[in-house]
Design a protein around this motif. Structure first.
Motif: not given
Length: 196
Positions: A123, A126-127, A129
């Motif tokens: 994903n 999501d920063q 990730v």
């Protein structure tokens, strides 16, 4: 002079990922140059009144089956990331910023991001990730964010998106060969024919 394939795409488009797995080899076979044209699919949808197939439940369900069929035909891994569809604005800005300011690293970054989304099913909305993905791929997350925040980079993405719409693009991926438009990763046989 060799022909050129202009490849208008968005990282968040699974069909763009599938086209990306095939286009370099196709262009190499035909002695053609592949020109990457990152655009914002959301902006294209807004300008054209189009929408993602997932907005129509029956169409979305069929599309995922069809994409899996093509992945098997191409012999490439494919899966949907959590949170699909994701907002790709920051990703596309960072990508086009790299294309403008570090073109020698663009294709490597493109590979890192496409594989993270559609192979590893991460994903990237999501920063944390995204930062981890960039770091593992050999890219500086802070530099990526800095590029994505530059006014000239934002303008460049906007201009490519507007150019795509002006040329008749309504979705991703869309390829052009000598003015001929081919929409969808399932039209690559026609792209190759146009290069022959």
């Amino acid at each position: 002079m060799s022909k050129c394939v202009e490849f208008f795409f968005d990282l968040g488009s699974p069909a763009s990922y599938l086209a990306w797995t095939q286009l370099p080899g196709l262009c190499a076979r035909r002695g053609a140059r592949l020109e990457y044209r990152p655009m914002l699919l959301g902006g294209v949808f807004q300008a054209t009144g189009n929408a993602s197939p997932v907005m129509v439940p029956a169409k979305g369900k069929y599309m995922f089956v069809d994409l899996e069929r093509f992945a098997q035909r191409y012999g490439v891994p494919f899966g949907l990331p959590p949170g699909f569809p994701i907002n790709t604005l920051g990703l596309m800005r960072g990508l086009i910023g790299t294309q403008l300011h570090a073109p020698e690293r663009f294709e490597a970054l493109l590979g890192v991001l496409f594989r993270a989304l559609w192979v590893d099913r991460r994903n990237l909305g999501d920063q944390a990730v995204l930062d981890e993905t960039l770091d593992k791929g050999g890219f500086d997350p802070a530099q990526f964010r800095a590029l994505a925040g530059m006014a000239e980079v934002k303008e460049a993405l906007k201009q490519v998106t507007e150019e795509a719409v002006a040329r008749g693009v309504f979705g991703a991926p869309t390829c052009f060969v000598e003015g001929q438009m081919f929409f969808g990763q399932d039209r690559l046989d026609f792209v190759e024919q146009a290069l022959a």
